[in-house]
Design a protein around this motif. Structure first.
Motif, short mmCIF file in Angstrom:
data_model
loop_
_atom_site.label_atom_id
_atom_site.label_comp_id
_atom_site.label_asym_id
_atom_site.label_seq_id
_atom_site.Cartn_x
_atom_site.Cartn_y
_atom_site.Cartn_z
N SER A 32 -26.37 0.18 7.78
CA SER A 32 -26.16 0.07 6.40
C SER A 32 -24.70 -0.36 6.23
O SER A 32 -23.84 -0.68 7.26
N GLN A 33 -24.34 -0.96 5.03
CA GLN A 33 -22.90 -1.27 4.68
C GLN A 33 -21.96 -0.37 5.04
O GLN A 33 -22.07 0.76 4.83
N ALA A 34 -20.87 -0.92 5.60
CA ALA A 34 -19.53 0.03 5.67
C ALA A 34 -18.68 -0.42 4.46
O ALA A 34 -18.70 -1.35 3.87
N ARG A 35 -17.90 0.72 4.32
CA ARG A 35 -17.04 0.44 2.90
C ARG A 35 -15.41 0.64 2.98
O ARG A 35 -15.15 1.55 3.95
N LEU A 36 -14.86 -0.21 2.65
CA LEU A 36 -13.44 -0.12 2.76
C LEU A 36 -12.77 0.07 1.36
O LEU A 36 -13.00 -0.67 0.46
N SER A 37 -11.92 1.29 1.22
CA SER A 37 -11.50 1.41 -0.21
C SER A 37 -9.96 1.72 -0.16
O SER A 37 -9.49 2.15 0.94
N TYR A 38 -9.13 0.73 -0.96
CA TYR A 38 -7.72 0.82 -1.05
C TYR A 38 -7.20 0.67 -2.42
O TYR A 38 -7.92 0.44 -3.23
N ALA A 39 -6.02 1.05 -2.77
CA ALA A 39 -5.40 0.96 -3.94
C ALA A 39 -3.90 -0.10 -3.89
O ALA A 39 -3.29 0.39 -3.04
N LEU A 40 -3.82 -0.79 -4.89
CA LEU A 40 -2.62 -1.46 -5.02
C LEU A 40 -1.99 -1.21 -6.41
O LEU A 40 -2.44 -1.16 -7.43
N PRO A 41 -0.64 -0.99 -6.44
CA PRO A 41 0.09 -0.88 -7.69
C PRO A 41 0.28 -2.01 -8.43
O PRO A 41 0.11 -3.33 -8.18
N GLN A 42 0.07 -1.88 -10.00
CA GLN A 42 -0.03 -3.04 -10.97
C GLN A 42 1.37 -3.66 -10.92
O GLN A 42 1.39 -4.81 -11.15
N SER A 43 2.44 -2.93 -10.45
CA SER A 43 3.76 -3.72 -10.49
C SER A 43 4.65 -3.10 -9.46
O SER A 43 4.20 -2.12 -8.62
N ASN A 44 6.08 -3.45 -9.43
CA ASN A 44 6.75 -2.96 -8.34
C ASN A 44 7.40 -1.88 -8.55
O ASN A 44 8.08 -0.98 -7.78
N SER A 45 7.08 -1.23 -10.03
CA SER A 45 7.67 0.09 -10.27
C SER A 45 7.01 1.26 -9.40
O SER A 45 5.79 1.08 -9.22
N PHE A 46 7.88 2.43 -9.07
CA PHE A 46 7.33 3.31 -8.26
C PHE A 46 6.11 4.11 -9.03
O PHE A 46 5.34 4.77 -8.61
N PHE A 47 6.43 4.25 -10.59
CA PHE A 47 5.59 4.95 -11.44
C PHE A 47 4.40 3.97 -11.83
O PHE A 47 3.75 4.41 -12.72
N LEU A 67 0.84 -1.20 -0.14
CA LEU A 67 0.17 0.18 0.05
C LEU A 67 0.86 1.18 -0.11
O LEU A 67 1.92 1.32 0.68
N ARG A 68 0.87 2.26 -0.90
CA ARG A 68 1.32 3.52 -1.02
C ARG A 68 0.65 4.73 0.01
O ARG A 68 1.36 5.67 0.35
N ARG A 69 -0.82 4.33 0.18
CA ARG A 69 -1.59 5.44 1.10
C ARG A 69 -2.32 4.32 2.14
O ARG A 69 -2.61 3.43 1.69
N ASN A 70 -2.55 5.01 2.98
CA ASN A 70 -3.59 4.45 3.97
C ASN A 70 -5.16 4.18 3.36
O ASN A 70 -5.29 4.94 2.54
N PRO A 71 -5.45 3.06 3.70
CA PRO A 71 -6.82 2.81 3.27
C PRO A 71 -7.97 3.75 3.72
O PRO A 71 -7.93 4.57 4.76
N GLU A 72 -8.81 3.93 2.92
CA GLU A 72 -9.96 4.98 3.48
C GLU A 72 -11.12 3.80 3.88
O GLU A 72 -11.86 3.19 3.26
N PHE A 73 -11.63 4.17 5.03
CA PHE A 73 -12.78 3.46 5.64
C PHE A 73 -13.71 4.53 6.10
O PHE A 73 -13.84 5.51 6.42
N VAL A 74 -15.04 4.15 5.58
CA VAL A 74 -16.37 4.72 5.74
C VAL A 74 -17.31 4.02 6.58
O VAL A 74 -17.86 2.93 5.87
N PRO A 75 -17.50 4.33 7.78
CA PRO A 75 -18.44 3.17 8.67
C PRO A 75 -20.06 3.84 8.25
O PRO A 75 -20.10 4.96 8.02
N PRO A 76 -20.65 2.98 8.62
CA PRO A 76 -22.32 3.57 8.29
C PRO A 76 -22.66 4.37 9.11
O PRO A 76 -22.16 4.77 10.35
#
Length: 673
Positions: free
Chosen positions: A120-135, A69-78
């Motif tokens: 209601s439903q809780a939501r967790l959003s995060y992002a993962l890089p497609q490869s090991n490259s920084f860009f 993970l390059r940044r913290n996940p975004e957590f949205v509780p109900p």
């Protein structure tokens, strides 16, 4: 066969694993290929109103994914609705080298009313890089936890104390005086401290009465503690106590009733008595008997006897309503129905016979037919019933006889025919001017308003009124207040009973009952200047918004409007019958309609259906709950308008733009019986 057994065994093991893992967590883990899971749960499925229920969200992230993970996940509780919610400290589990890292989010929830609550439903959003490259570009991932629900029920009625006001939890109570030494006339602060487990903001203020001192409620202080898993805190109630008697005084032990959800029963938390040393003061104390204020007592006289019930309601829904609605029908008939019938029949042939002319015109103007009145004097009597004077009625019958002789006895000359036609026109003009049904209209209106006349009052009301008057003259104002309260209950439409109730309550230092009595008396007798001057003694405003009483009784205004309304439509019907038109009736109908609507508005205002009197000081709340944010504090005796009702809570509007929720038990209604 061995392969089949191995497959069957694998299927059974998989089924056992599915039963062991909660469904929400299983679906969350299967829905994400990265191994990230999000699970929602509740500490219970059924709780009591005011009891804590903990909502837990567990985020389980593999260590390998966490490192990418390059940044913290975004957590949205109900978002909880119709509940009080408090976030508890976050918890993290996992040591360096562990395969998974777990984060736990907890929230304490408190239901305010019974019912089913859904999150209601809780939501967790995060992002993962497609490869090991920084860009490298990132892929956004979203994970949702299933919604959950629970049920809140009222605490049981069995064993509930009469003074229990909704306190829930496990509490301990202490009582102290600040300072413990005072003088007569010098106030000190009495503090009740409640400490324990539960939502301290929902604890209601208990009632406090000290026989040797005057007590005024002050502010409330709350300190919440959300460190442990069970929500807790402290709450302090403060009173300003002004001693009236010197000596070593004692504030009796206070008992605070609560409901303990863990035990499932009620208990009373007791404090220890508090001793206060009260030294003699230099200030004069308030007189205990109003007889000391002779000038004020002389001005506060009472009504000598009951007046009798005054009209309480406008006569809508009775005969007058139908008269007002059916008033346009005669005009509609003469204006449209008769016109269509005449157009369908075609132009009528001109009959030169004077008798036919008299018969047709008299029938159109009065509804009488000459053929129906053949005996001597019958036509004269019928015309007199229509409002025609005796002279004109006798002249019309004489003209009818002359027309009969001219038609059947001997031929008439053209000059004689013209003379008869002129006499007929003159007679018909007099009949048209005199044939008014005023007496019938006035009789109908008087009969309808007779239903609103005063009704005799009961004998027990007279006895209670006399008992109250005698007690008032003796200076026993508390006893007089009770007697006048009974008289007003037996004769709720008598302004004298309510006025005396307010006066006796004022002398007994009961401001709330005084406002209720004077306000109800003024709403029954809006023109009373004496009642307005007495209401001006109250500190709370009595002339704004819901407290305003218009100095105009609605019944005379309604009578004027209905008379004009019925008379205007009768005028229009008479013009339509004679095939005439005029704009003058509209000038009568419009003000009459305005008078009727004004009477209805004033009557609704005097009814006081949405007006209440503040009986106890308490802050307005932003939500219908004791733990909601407090606002302005209304004055005792102030009158507010009820905008909405929800259970034991009222949403009030006061002058100055103040509004909020207020306990219904701390108000007195002004709605008339």
């Amino acid at each position: 066969m061995s392969a089949f057994r191995r497959g069957l065994r694998f299927t059974a093991l998989a089924a056992c694993a599915m039963l062991a893992v909660p469904a929400a967590a299983l679906r969350a883990q299967q829905a994400n290929a990265d191994g990230v899971s999000l699970r929602a749960s509740l500490s219970a499925d059924t709780v009591f109103v005011g009891q804590q229920i903990t909502y837990t969200l567990s985020v389980r992230i593999p260590t390998a994914v966490r490192q990418r993970l390059r940044r913290n996940p975004e957590f949205v509780p109900p978002e909880p609705r119709a509940m009080l919610a408090y976030d508890l400290p976050l918890a993290r589990a996992g040591e360096p080298g562990d395969e998974y890292e777990t984060h736990t989010f907890r929230r304490a929830l408190f239901a305010l009313t019974p019912g089913r609550y859904a999150l209601s439903q809780a939501r967790l959003s995060y992002a993962l890089p497609q490869s090991n490259s920084f860009f490298s570009r990132e892929d956004d991932r979203t994970l949702r936890a299933d919604g959950v629900s629970f049920v809140a029920v009222e605490p049981p009625l069995r064993g509930r104390p009469a003074d229990w006001a909704g306190a829930v939890g496990q509490w301990q109570a202490t009582l102290r005086a600040e300072p413990a030494e005072s003088r007569v006339g010098d106030p000190f602060v009495l503090v009740l401290r409640l400490e324990g487990t539960g939502n301290a903001t929902l604890l209601p203020r208990p009632a406090l009465s000290i026989p040797w001192a005057d007590v005024v409620a002050q502010d409330e202080r709350v300190l919440l503690d959300s460190t442990p898993a069970l929500f807790g805190g402290t709450k302090e109630f403060r009173w300003l106590v002004t001693p009236r008697e010197a000596g070593q005084q004692t504030v009796a032990a206070m008992g605070y009733p609560t409901f303990d959800p863990a035990r499932g029963g009620y208990m009373r938390v007791m404090t220890t008595p508090v001793s206060v040393t009260v030294r003699p003061g230099t200030l004069a104390t308030l007189p205990t008997r109003p007889g000391a204020a002779a000038a004020e007592d002389a001005a506060m006289t009472i009504e000598p006897s009951l007046r009798g019930a005054t009209p309480l309601r406008l006569p809508f829904g009775t005969l007058l309503t139908w008269l007002a609605l059916l008033a346009p029908l005669p005009w509609t008939w003469w204006r449209f129905a008769r016109g269509r019938r005449r157009r369908a029949a075609g132009p009528a042939a001109v009959d030169p016979s004077p008798r036919a002319l008299l018969d047709r015109t008299l029938r159109e103007r009065t509804g009488l037919q000459l053929a129906s009145f053949t005996s001597p004097g019958a036509l004269t009597e019928a015309l007199r019933l229509e409002g025609v004077t005796p002279e004109t009625a006798s002249a019309v019958e004489s003209l009818r006889d002359d027309c009969d002789r001219a038609t059947f006895a001997a031929p008439v000359t053209p000059a004689g025919l013209r003379e008869l036609q002129a006499r007929a026109s003159a007679m018909l003009a007099k009949v048209d001017a005199e044939a008014r049904r005023r007496a019938t209209l006035l009789l109908i209106v008087a009969t309808a308003f007779a239903g609103c006349a005063s009704q005799p009052f009961a004998r027990d009301a007279v006895d209670a009124f006399q008992t109250g008057a005698q007690a008032y003259m003796r200076g026993e104002y508390s006893a007089a207040r009770e007697a006048f309260a009974l008289a007003s209950a037996r004769a709720p439409r008598d302004p004298a009973a309510w006025a005396n109730l307010g006066t006796a309550a004022w002398q007994a230092r009961d401001t709330v009952t005084a406002v209720v009595g004077w306000q109800r008396a003024l709403r029954l007798d809006p023109t009373s200047t004496e009642l307005r001057s007495r209401l001006a003694r109250v500190s709370a405003p009595q002339h704004q918004r819901a407290a305003r009483v218009w100095p105009l009784p609605p019944l005379p205004l309604l009578a004027l409007g209905l008379l004009g309304w019925l008379g205007g439509w009768a005028w229009l019907a008479g013009l339509a019958r004679r095939q005439r038109r005029s704009r003058w009736p509209a000038l009568v109908l419009l003000p009459s309609a305005l008078c009727i609507f004004a009477a209805a508005y004033i009557d609704r205002s005097l009814a006081g259906a949405d007006a209440v009197v503040i009986a106890e000081r308490s802050p307005l709340r932003s939500l219908p709950a004791l733990g909601a944010d407090p606002g302005a504090v209304p004055m005792t005796g102030e009158i507010a308008r009820v905008v909405e009702r929800r259970g034991v809570w009222l949403r009030l509007e006061l002058d100055g733009g103040r509004s909020g929720w207020f306990p219904a038990e701390r108000t007195r209604s002004l709605a008339r019986d």
